[in-house]
Write an enzyme that holds these catalytic residues in place. Sequence first.
Site, PDB file in Angstrom:
ATOM      1  N   ASP A   1       8.635 -43.189  26.323  1.00 34.65           N
ATOM      2  CA  ASP A   1       9.450 -43.580  27.483  1.00 34.65           C
ATOM      3  C   ASP A   1      10.447 -44.669  27.076  1.00 34.65           C
ATOM      4  O   ASP A   1      11.273 -45.099  27.878  1.00 34.65           O
ATOM      5  CB  ASP A   1       8.578 -43.995  28.680  1.00 34.65           C
ATOM      6  CG  ASP A   1       7.743 -45.239  28.412  1.00 34.65           C
ATOM      7  OD1 ASP A   1       7.701 -45.705  27.254  1.00 34.65           O
ATOM      8  OD2 ASP A   1       7.112 -45.747  29.369  1.00 34.65           O
ATOM      9  N   SER A   2      10.391 -45.085  25.809  1.00 36.51           N
ATOM     10  CA  SER A   2      11.425 -45.960  25.248  1.00 36.51           C
ATOM     11  C   SER A   2      12.792 -45.297  25.364  1.00 36.51           C
ATOM     12  O   SER A   2      13.818 -45.962  25.213  1.00 36.51           O
ATOM     13  CB  SER A   2      11.125 -46.277  23.780  1.00 36.51           C
ATOM     14  OG  SER A   2      10.875 -45.097  23.048  1.00 36.51           O
TER      15      SER A   2
ATOM     16  N   ASP B   1       4.942 -39.137  26.460  1.00 35.38           N
ATOM     17  CA  ASP B   1       4.555 -40.459  26.963  1.00 35.38           C
ATOM     18  C   ASP B   1       4.571 -40.449  28.489  1.00 35.38           C
ATOM     19  O   ASP B   1       5.602 -40.130  29.104  1.00 35.38           O
ATOM     20  CB  ASP B   1       5.597 -41.469  26.438  1.00 35.38           C
ATOM     21  CG  ASP B   1       5.052 -42.873  26.339  1.00 35.38           C
ATOM     22  OD1 ASP B   1       3.851 -43.080  26.608  1.00 35.38           O
ATOM     23  OD2 ASP B   1       5.830 -43.762  25.971  1.00 35.38           O
TER      24      ASP B   1
ATOM     25  N   LYS C   1       0.447 -39.692  25.887  1.00 37.33           N
ATOM     26  CA  LYS C   1       0.120 -41.097  25.610  1.00 37.33           C
ATOM     27  C   LYS C   1       0.219 -41.859  26.920  1.00 37.33           C
ATOM     28  O   LYS C   1       1.074 -41.549  27.745  1.00 37.33           O
ATOM     29  CB  LYS C   1       1.091 -41.694  24.585  1.00 37.33           C
ATOM     30  CG  LYS C   1       0.825 -43.181  24.316  1.00 37.33           C
ATOM     31  CD  LYS C   1       1.675 -43.731  23.195  1.00 37.33           C
ATOM     32  CE  LYS C   1       3.031 -44.221  23.628  1.00 37.33           C
ATOM     33  NZ  LYS C   1       3.011 -45.275  24.675  1.00 37.33           N
TER      34      LYS C   1
ATOM     35  N   GLU D   1      -0.423 -46.096  28.605  1.00 38.21           N
ATOM     36  CA  GLU D   1      -0.631 -47.504  28.287  1.00 38.21           C
ATOM     37  C   GLU D   1      -1.818 -48.091  29.059  1.00 38.21           C
ATOM     38  O   GLU D   1      -2.020 -47.765  30.228  1.00 38.21           O
ATOM     39  CB  GLU D   1       0.632 -48.310  28.630  1.00 38.21           C
ATOM     40  CG  GLU D   1       1.846 -47.898  27.824  1.00 38.21           C
ATOM     41  CD  GLU D   1       3.100 -48.694  28.177  1.00 38.21           C
ATOM     42  OE1 GLU D   1       3.014 -49.676  28.950  1.00 38.21           O
ATOM     43  OE2 GLU D   1       4.177 -48.332  27.669  1.00 38.21           O
TER      44      GLU D   1
ATOM     45  N   GLU E   1       0.423 -52.318  19.738  1.00 32.59           N
ATOM     46  CA  GLU E   1       1.810 -52.803  19.691  1.00 32.59           C
ATOM     47  C   GLU E   1       1.871 -54.325  19.736  1.00 32.59           C
ATOM     48  O   GLU E   1       1.245 -54.973  20.587  1.00 32.59           O
ATOM     49  CB  GLU E   1       2.625 -52.219  20.869  1.00 32.59           C
ATOM     50  CG  GLU E   1       4.075 -52.735  20.858  1.00 32.59           C
ATOM     51  CD  GLU E   1       5.048 -51.932  21.702  1.00 32.59           C
ATOM     52  OE1 GLU E   1       4.684 -50.846  22.207  1.00 32.59           O
ATOM     53  OE2 GLU E   1       6.201 -52.392  21.831  1.00 32.59           O
TER      54      GLU E   1
HETATM   55  O1  KIV Z   1       7.800 -45.511  24.290  1.00 36.51           O
HETATM   56  C1  KIV Z   1       7.620 -45.561  23.067  1.00 36.51           C
HETATM   57  O2  KIV Z   1       8.475 -45.155  22.273  1.00 36.51           O
HETATM   58  C2  KIV Z   1       6.369 -46.116  22.596  1.00 36.51           C
HETATM   59  C3  KIV Z   1       6.209 -46.350  21.128  1.00 36.51           C
HETATM   60  C4  KIV Z   1       7.156 -47.355  20.633  1.00 36.51           C
HETATM   61  C5  KIV Z   1       4.820 -46.633  20.742  1.00 36.51           C
HETATM   62  O3  KIV Z   1       5.516 -46.377  23.361  1.00 36.51           O
END
Ligand code: KIV
Length: 275
Positions: free
Chosen positions: A54-55, A93, A123, A125, A192
Amino acid sequence: MSREKNVAIMPKITIHDIYKKKAEGRKITVLTAYDFPTAQIVDEAGIDIALVGDSLGMVVQGIDSTLPVTMDEMIYHTRMVARAAKTALVVGDMPFLSYQAGIDEAVRNAGRFLKEAGAEAVKLEGGTAVAAVIRAIVAAGIPVMGHVGLTPQHIHALGGFKVQGRDEAAREKILADARAVQESGAFSVVLEAVPSSLAREIGSILSIPTIGIGAGPHCDGQVLVIHDVLGLFDRFTPKFVKRYASLKDQALKAVRDYKQEVESGTFPAEEQSFK
Ligand code: KIV
């Protein structure tokens, strides 16, 4: 013989290959990818996991945090990545509020990554706070990668993008979170922005692979944001990033050259014109 028969087809990487790499002491490589071209680069380079992070809210959409990113946007990007990833394991994510408001909703949203976008895992958090959510998603047959330490979806609670686990209480909390992620059935966990010593301690306690980003060299694998690696994002660069190319500078030069050639009448020349 057809040309295709000469091409060695690498099988798709699965979570079992990821476990195997850890067991054999081979480092696991992870990079983010957000669209077809970035995923093709990641895949052709032989990276194990293409993480549709989600970056993308920050490096693709130009927002200051990951919070506004939606499920539909993540599905849209994950589809493009899955189309390009011939061998890399694709992890989608889960964006902010796609799994925090209820377990049923979380399972449904996790399922969308597999059903609609072609991801092979998700993924999310958090640690103890999301243990039940991880358990339910895993029970639905969806592999989960955890993420503890600096969790960008908690940016306002954490007070900024800061290194986590600096004092004893914070170390204990991250350790407990990592344990909860493993006990809930996750196949790996991202650590992280935590001190290397803490990442080493977590790695010595967990049996699932640890994937570090700003967590030092003792993790089982490493992940970075591809725009950072390629030098495509220059609004800020965290200390843990290593740039392996300066593509923004190269792209800027190419576009300026094109502009100059169009304006001066040098482009198009004979070779780019039809007779
Ligand atoms: O959103 C993302 O790209 C991430 C990674 C940097 C681990 O969570």
